[in-house]
Write a protein that holds these residues in place. Structure first.
Motif, PDB file in Angstrom:
ATOM      1  N   GLY A 158       0.330 -37.345  57.349  1.00  0.00           N
ATOM      2  CA  GLY A 158       0.684 -36.454  58.383  1.00  0.00           C
ATOM      3  C   GLY A 158       2.262 -36.643  58.058  1.00  0.00           C
ATOM      4  N   SER A 159       2.891 -36.467  59.447  1.00  0.00           N
ATOM      5  CA  SER A 159       4.112 -36.310  59.146  1.00  0.00           C
ATOM      6  C   SER A 159       4.966 -36.873  59.020  1.00  0.00           C
ATOM      7  CB  SER A 159       4.838 -35.815  60.724  1.00  0.00           C
ATOM      8  OG  SER A 159       4.582 -36.468  61.792  1.00  0.00           O
ATOM      9  N   GLY A 160       4.646 -38.067  59.019  1.00  0.00           N
ATOM     10  CA  GLY A 160       4.967 -39.264  58.502  1.00  0.00           C
ATOM     11  C   GLY A 160       5.749 -40.369  59.451  1.00  0.00           C
ATOM     12  N   GLU A 161       6.517 -39.226  60.708  1.00  0.00           N
ATOM     13  CA  GLU A 161       7.417 -39.449  61.976  1.00  0.00           C
ATOM     14  C   GLU A 161       6.726 -40.338  62.766  1.00  0.00           C
ATOM     15  OE1 GLU A 161       7.910 -35.471  63.416  1.00  0.00           O
ATOM     16  OE2 GLU A 161       9.507 -34.868  61.144  1.00  0.00           O
ATOM     17  N   GLN A 162       5.538 -40.306  63.214  1.00  0.00           N
ATOM     18  CA  GLN A 162       4.454 -41.450  63.750  1.00  0.00           C
ATOM     19  C   GLN A 162       4.563 -42.786  63.770  1.00  0.00           C
ATOM     20  OE1 GLN A 162       3.494 -39.984  61.349  1.00  0.00           O
ATOM     21  NE2 GLN A 162       1.010 -41.184  60.833  1.00  0.00           N
TER      22      GLN A 162
ATOM     23  N   ASN B 216       6.091 -43.748  60.337  1.00  0.00           N
ATOM     24  CA  ASN B 216       5.302 -44.263  58.965  1.00  0.00           C
ATOM     25  C   ASN B 216       5.613 -44.525  57.615  1.00  0.00           C
ATOM     26  OD1 ASN B 216       2.481 -42.571  56.984  1.00  0.00           O
ATOM     27  ND2 ASN B 216       2.260 -44.810  57.844  1.00  0.00           N
ATOM     28  N   ALA B 217       6.144 -43.128  58.065  1.00  0.00           N
ATOM     29  CA  ALA B 217       7.217 -42.826  56.306  1.00  0.00           C
ATOM     30  C   ALA B 217       7.724 -43.842  55.933  1.00  0.00           C
ATOM     31  CB  ALA B 217       8.091 -41.129  56.738  1.00  0.00           C
TER      32      ALA B 217
ATOM     33  N   ASP C 185      -0.701 -42.084  72.511  1.00  0.00           N
ATOM     34  CA  ASP C 185       0.275 -41.507  71.347  1.00  0.00           C
ATOM     35  C   ASP C 185       1.325 -40.789  71.806  1.00  0.00           C
ATOM     36  OD1 ASP C 185       0.859 -40.118  68.635  1.00  0.00           O
ATOM     37  OD2 ASP C 185      -0.602 -38.448  69.139  1.00  0.00           O
ATOM     38  N   ASP C 186       2.115 -40.752  71.249  1.00  0.00           N
ATOM     39  CA  ASP C 186       4.108 -40.012  71.556  1.00  0.00           C
ATOM     40  C   ASP C 186       4.956 -40.749  70.647  1.00  0.00           C
ATOM     41  OD1 ASP C 186       6.420 -39.284  73.100  1.00  0.00           O
ATOM     42  OD2 ASP C 186       5.339 -39.543  75.198  1.00  0.00           O
ATOM     43  N   LEU C 187       5.897 -39.191  70.084  1.00  0.00           N
ATOM     44  CA  LEU C 187       7.000 -39.467  69.137  1.00  0.00           C
ATOM     45  C   LEU C 187       8.189 -40.224  69.573  1.00  0.00           C
ATOM     46  CD1 LEU C 187       5.881 -36.337  66.560  1.00  0.00           C
ATOM     47  CD2 LEU C 187       5.598 -39.063  66.037  1.00  0.00           C
TER      48      LEU C 187
ATOM     49  N   SER D 166      -1.286 -42.175  65.254  1.00  0.00           N
ATOM     50  CA  SER D 166      -1.396 -42.183  66.583  1.00  0.00           C
ATOM     51  C   SER D 166       0.295 -43.389  66.205  1.00  0.00           C
ATOM     52  CB  SER D 166      -1.866 -43.505  67.364  1.00  0.00           C
ATOM     53  OG  SER D 166      -2.037 -43.370  68.658  1.00  0.00           O
ATOM     54  N   SER D 167       1.338 -42.822  67.412  1.00  0.00           N
ATOM     55  CA  SER D 167       2.423 -43.034  67.822  1.00  0.00           C
ATOM     56  C   SER D 167       2.571 -44.021  68.463  1.00  0.00           C
ATOM     57  CB  SER D 167       3.170 -41.743  67.126  1.00  0.00           C
ATOM     58  OG  SER D 167       4.669 -42.161  67.811  1.00  0.00           O
ATOM     59  N   GLN D 168       3.154 -45.177  68.810  1.00  0.00           N
ATOM     60  CA  GLN D 168       3.534 -45.601  70.061  1.00  0.00           C
ATOM     61  C   GLN D 168       4.949 -46.556  69.132  1.00  0.00           C
ATOM     62  OE1 GLN D 168      -0.218 -46.608  68.728  1.00  0.00           O
ATOM     63  NE2 GLN D 168      -1.010 -45.708  70.150  1.00  0.00           N
ATOM     64  N   HIS D 169       5.625 -46.273  70.303  1.00  0.00           N
ATOM     65  CA  HIS D 169       6.825 -46.665  69.535  1.00  0.00           C
ATOM     66  C   HIS D 169       7.088 -48.087  70.506  1.00  0.00           C
ATOM     67  CE1 HIS D 169      11.660 -46.439  69.136  1.00  0.00           C
ATOM     68  NE2 HIS D 169      11.341 -48.065  69.445  1.00  0.00           N
ATOM     69  N   VAL D 170       7.065 -49.257  70.459  1.00  0.00           N
ATOM     70  CA  VAL D 170       6.929 -50.484  71.663  1.00  0.00           C
ATOM     71  C   VAL D 170       7.857 -51.278  71.558  1.00  0.00           C
ATOM     72  CG1 VAL D 170       5.425 -52.178  72.368  1.00  0.00           C
ATOM     73  CG2 VAL D 170       4.715 -49.378  71.257  1.00  0.00           C
ATOM     74  N   SER D 171       8.572 -51.423  72.990  1.00  0.00           N
ATOM     75  CA  SER D 171       9.377 -52.488  73.262  1.00  0.00           C
ATOM     76  C   SER D 171       9.304 -54.504  73.490  1.00  0.00           C
ATOM     77  CB  SER D 171      10.486 -51.887  74.616  1.00  0.00           C
ATOM     78  OG  SER D 171      11.469 -52.748  74.670  1.00  0.00           O
ATOM     79  N   CYS D 172       9.641 -54.818  72.721  1.00  0.00           N
ATOM     80  CA  CYS D 172       9.775 -56.255  72.397  1.00  0.00           C
ATOM     81  C   CYS D 172      10.577 -56.601  73.670  1.00  0.00           C
ATOM     82  CB  CYS D 172       9.265 -57.282  71.761  1.00  0.00           C
ATOM     83  SG  CYS D 172      11.230 -56.574  70.580  1.00  0.00           S
ATOM     84  N   ARG D 173      11.872 -55.998  74.269  1.00  0.00           N
ATOM     85  CA  ARG D 173      12.739 -56.616  75.816  1.00  0.00           C
ATOM     86  C   ARG D 173      12.402 -57.452  76.210  1.00  0.00           C
ATOM     87  NH1 ARG D 173      17.582 -57.679  75.400  1.00  0.00           N
ATOM     88  NH2 ARG D 173      17.257 -55.807  73.930  1.00  0.00           N
ATOM     89  N   LYS D 174      11.141 -57.518  76.889  1.00  0.00           N
ATOM     90  CA  LYS D 174      10.721 -58.494  77.841  1.00  0.00           C
ATOM     91  C   LYS D 174      10.574 -59.725  76.822  1.00  0.00           C
ATOM     92  CE  LYS D 174       7.049 -59.440  80.891  1.00  0.00           C
ATOM     93  NZ  LYS D 174       5.374 -59.374  81.448  1.00  0.00           N
TER      94      LYS D 174
END
Length: 300
Positions: free
Chosen positions: A193-197, A233-234, A122-124, A271-279
């Motif tokens: 929550g914060s909506g920032e996840q 999420n927001a 979990d990481d913002l 939980s915050s997961q900013h995930v890349s699909c670059r591959k």
């Protein structure tokens, strides 16, 4: 070409079966329910029961690729018994496939397994790629780690192994989007929550196309099954409300409230997961629904 699918009657499985049949593949599928077994020319069901290590080995006849989607839903309350089922349904089913192929002469060249972005901590702020090997110290992180470990066993059989770490699947047939849309349709929508996840999402059509793409291109390794533009999420809540033409005026829902309602499962929402699909993009996969607006307009 014949593909064996587990979890074929689930949300993603049904969409994948439709795509493959439209594109001329033969599909075998394994089901724990004898009443769901169909026997048609290019679509055949076979019985298995991973808990009892039972499997109809005819399912593997002429199969080139296994697509492994089976696993109990994580979107149900996590009692201790159900948590065990979440893990066992993934680990035991994978193990049974491996043990069967280990004993039986077969033509399988590749296995493509579902996995989940819940493995990432979990990481913002951090953006996750497939090369990141930190595992979230949550129940879901542990589930995905055990699941992937079992899938890696197939490399011992000289079978290509690919894993698709799936984000939040948006579909009009059920799943997260329909659950999020329900309170918004009633005018009761609000961010969590914060909506920032960050929530890394994907349209179900693109997700099943990724499985087909990995199969057609004989790819191995980990691929993040997410769209190119994750949102908070927001932002996701606002976008759904906009498409549904509904107002959002309620304050954000505090974490403790959802913890009371959902128990440990509330982690999925916060939980915050900013995930890349670059591959995937580098491998020349083309998304049909890269933007959230386009995906929501199609589904809602």
């Amino acid at each position: 070409m014949t593909v064996l699918i587990t979890g074929a009657t689930g949300l993603v499985g049904q969409a994948l079966v439709n795509l493959l049949l439209q594109n001329g593949y033969s599909v075998h599928y394994l089901s724990t329910s004898k009443s769901k077994l169909i026997n048609q020319n290019n679509y055949k069901g076979f019985y298995w029961n991973p808990k009892l290590s039972e499997i109809d080995t005819n399912a593997f006849d002429g199969v080139d690729v296994i697509i492994h989607l089976a696993g109990a839903s994580v979107a149900k309350k996590w009692t201790n018994n159900y948590k065990e089922e979440i893990i066992e349904s993934r680990v035991l089913s994978t193990r049974l496939l491996y043990q069967t192929l280990h004993k039986k002469a077969n033509t399988v060249k590749q296995i493509i397994s579902a996995s989940a972005i819940g493995i990432y901590p979990d990481d913002l702020n951090y953006i996750y790629h497939e090369t990141d090997n930190k595992v979230d110290d949550s129940f879901l992180g542990n589930v995905v780690e055990q699941w992937e470990k079992e899938v890696n066993q197939f490399e011992k059989l000289q079978i290509l192994v690919a894993k698709v770490r799936i984000g939040i699947v948006l579909s009009d047939e059920g799943g997260a989007l329909q659950e999020m849309a329900k309170p918004i349709k009633l005018g009761l929508g609000a961010a969590f929550g914060s909506g920032e996840q960050y929530q890394s999402w994907i349209h179900i059509y693109d997700l099943v196309s990724i499985f087909q793409f990995i199969m057609n291109n004989k790819l191995a390794g980990i691929y993040n099954g997410v769209a190119p533009y994750p949102v908070t999420n927001a932002e996701l809540t606002k976008a759904i409300a906009k498409v549904l033409k509904k107002p959002l005026f309620l304050p954000n829902i505090p974490k403790f409230v959802m913890k009371l309602i959902l128990g440990e499962m509330h982690q999925i929402l916060f939980s915050s997961q900013h995930v890349s699909c670059r591959k995937l993009l580098d491998a020349k996969f083309q998304f049909k629904y890269a933007s959230l607006d386009k995906a929501l307009n199609d589904l809602l």
